[in-house]
Design a protein around this motif. Structure first.
Motif, short mmCIF file in Angstrom:
data_model
loop_
_atom_site.label_atom_id
_atom_site.label_comp_id
_atom_site.label_asym_id
_atom_site.label_seq_id
_atom_site.Cartn_x
_atom_site.Cartn_y
_atom_site.Cartn_z
N SER A 1 0.83 -1.19 0.00
CA SER A 1 0.00 0.00 0.00
C SER A 1 0.87 1.25 0.00
O SER A 1 2.07 1.19 -0.26
N ARG A 2 0.27 2.38 0.32
CA ARG A 2 1.02 3.64 0.32
C ARG A 2 1.88 3.79 1.56
O ARG A 2 2.90 4.47 1.53
N THR A 3 1.46 3.16 2.65
CA THR A 3 2.25 3.18 3.88
C THR A 3 2.14 1.82 4.55
O THR A 3 1.22 1.04 4.27
N VAL A 4 3.05 1.54 5.44
CA VAL A 4 3.00 0.28 6.19
C VAL A 4 1.75 0.25 7.05
O VAL A 4 1.07 -0.77 7.16
N PHE A 5 1.42 1.38 7.68
CA PHE A 5 0.22 1.45 8.52
C PHE A 5 -1.03 1.12 7.70
O PHE A 5 -1.89 0.35 8.13
N GLU A 6 -1.14 1.71 6.51
CA GLU A 6 -2.31 1.49 5.67
C GLU A 6 -2.42 0.01 5.28
O GLU A 6 -3.50 -0.58 5.31
N GLN A 7 -1.29 -0.60 4.93
CA GLN A 7 -1.28 -2.03 4.58
C GLN A 7 -1.78 -2.87 5.74
O GLN A 7 -2.66 -3.73 5.58
N GLU A 8 -1.25 -2.62 6.92
CA GLU A 8 -1.66 -3.41 8.09
C GLU A 8 -3.12 -3.15 8.44
O GLU A 8 -3.85 -4.09 8.79
N PHE A 9 -3.57 -1.91 8.34
CA PHE A 9 -4.95 -1.57 8.67
C PHE A 9 -5.93 -2.31 7.76
O PHE A 9 -6.91 -2.89 8.23
N TYR A 10 -5.67 -2.29 6.48
CA TYR A 10 -6.58 -2.98 5.55
C TYR A 10 -6.58 -4.48 5.76
O TYR A 10 -7.62 -5.13 5.72
N CYS A 11 -5.40 -5.05 5.99
CA CYS A 11 -5.32 -6.49 6.21
C CYS A 11 -5.99 -6.91 7.51
O CYS A 11 -6.60 -7.99 7.59
N GLU A 12 -5.92 -6.07 8.52
CA GLU A 12 -6.48 -6.42 9.82
C GLU A 12 -7.93 -6.01 10.00
O GLU A 12 -8.71 -6.71 10.66
N GLN A 13 -8.31 -4.86 9.41
CA GLN A 13 -9.63 -4.29 9.71
C GLN A 13 -10.62 -4.26 8.55
O GLN A 13 -11.83 -4.24 8.79
N VAL A 14 -10.15 -4.23 7.33
CA VAL A 14 -11.07 -4.05 6.19
C VAL A 14 -11.32 -5.35 5.43
O VAL A 14 -12.49 -5.76 5.28
N PHE A 15 -10.29 -6.00 4.95
CA PHE A 15 -10.49 -7.20 4.15
C PHE A 15 -11.29 -8.31 4.85
O PHE A 15 -12.09 -8.98 4.20
N PRO A 16 -11.10 -8.51 6.17
CA PRO A 16 -11.89 -9.56 6.83
C PRO A 16 -13.40 -9.30 6.82
O PRO A 16 -14.18 -10.21 7.14
N LEU A 17 -13.82 -8.10 6.42
CA LEU A 17 -15.25 -7.81 6.36
C LEU A 17 -15.92 -8.49 5.18
O LEU A 17 -17.14 -8.70 5.18
N TYR A 18 -15.15 -8.86 4.15
CA TYR A 18 -15.76 -9.52 2.99
C TYR A 18 -14.93 -10.68 2.44
O TYR A 18 -15.33 -11.32 1.45
N GLY A 19 -13.81 -10.97 3.06
CA GLY A 19 -12.98 -12.07 2.59
C GLY A 19 -12.05 -12.53 3.68
O GLY A 19 -12.29 -12.29 4.86
N GLN A 20 -10.98 -13.19 3.28
CA GLN A 20 -10.00 -13.63 4.26
C GLN A 20 -8.63 -13.11 3.87
O GLN A 20 -8.37 -12.84 2.71
N VAL A 21 -7.79 -12.97 4.87
CA VAL A 21 -6.42 -12.53 4.66
C VAL A 21 -5.51 -13.69 5.00
O VAL A 21 -5.60 -14.27 6.08
N VAL A 22 -4.64 -14.04 4.05
CA VAL A 22 -3.71 -15.15 4.25
C VAL A 22 -2.35 -14.74 3.71
O VAL A 22 -2.23 -13.77 2.97
N ASP A 23 -1.33 -15.49 4.09
CA ASP A 23 -0.02 -15.31 3.47
C ASP A 23 0.25 -16.52 2.58
O ASP A 23 -0.57 -17.44 2.51
#
Length: 197
Positions: free
Chosen positions: A168-190
């Motif tokens: 993403s544009r920042t490390v914070f933004e990347q972590e925020f979306y992976c932790e707070q946004v994507f789980p609302l409609y999908g899953q986050v995996v590595d």
């Protein structure tokens, strides 16, 4: 997860983002370095690319005058002002690191904005290949990855976002979306979790 019914969707792997002289490289540089987006995506393609039902790239291209963008705002305004992703320019081209996998990747043209489904034949291709699950890799997490993921979920596809194959544009933004946004409609995996599943 049945990889034969899963599409790996590659978003934004173009020189203007990933080459050191790309006009928008600085926008994602820190987040990309921390997540290892490029190295991890290449590792995924090397180790499991052929196991996916399909691997699709959706590059964004604009005309010389950006006539497609009427009164752009936000990131699209930045793209126009920076002169990024103009068709035929080096910056709009797919990064050379994906060349070894060219035979594996299907390119879907037509993307002119944030969502890879908009103005493209992406949904048609996915349905034709019997795809049930979409796995997202690339950039920018908060913009194109999120827009495409939401659209895929609305169309009834299962959605996974690869935390170590996106940036993403920042490390914070990347972590925020992976932790707070994507789980609302999908899953986050590595990568490791994806292959284990």
């Amino acid at each position: 997860m049945d990889l034969s019914k899963t599409a790996l969707l590659l978003i934004g792997f173009q020189n203007d983002y990933f080459s050191t002289d790309g006009v928008l490289h600085a926008v994602i540089e820190e987040s990309s370095r921390v997540s290892g987006v490029l190295e991890n995506t290449l590792r995924l393609l090397e180790n499991a690319g052929s196991r996916f039902g399909c691997v699709i790239s959706t590059p964004i291209h604009f005309t010389e005058s950006y006539e497609e963008l009427e009164n752009p705002v936000g990131i699209l305004k930045t793209v126009k002002e920076a002169g990024a992703f103009r068709a035929g320019t080096p910056g709009a081209k797919t990064i050379a690191e994906l060349s070894p996998y060219a035979g594996l990747i299907t390119e879907v043209a037509g993307k002119r904005g944030l969502d890879a489904f908009s103005n493209t034949e992406l949904e048609v291709l996915l349905r034709k290949n019997g795809i049930e699950h979409i796995v997202l890799a690339g950039t920018v997490t908060s913009i194109c990855i999120d827009s495409t993921g939401r659209h895929a979920a609305e169309l009834g596809f299962n959605v996974s976002v690869l935390s170590d194959c996106t940036s993403s544009r920042t490390v914070f933004e990347q972590e925020f979306y992976c932790e707070q946004v994507f789980p609302l409609y999908g899953q986050v995996v590595d990568i490791q979790q994806l292959l284990a599943a």
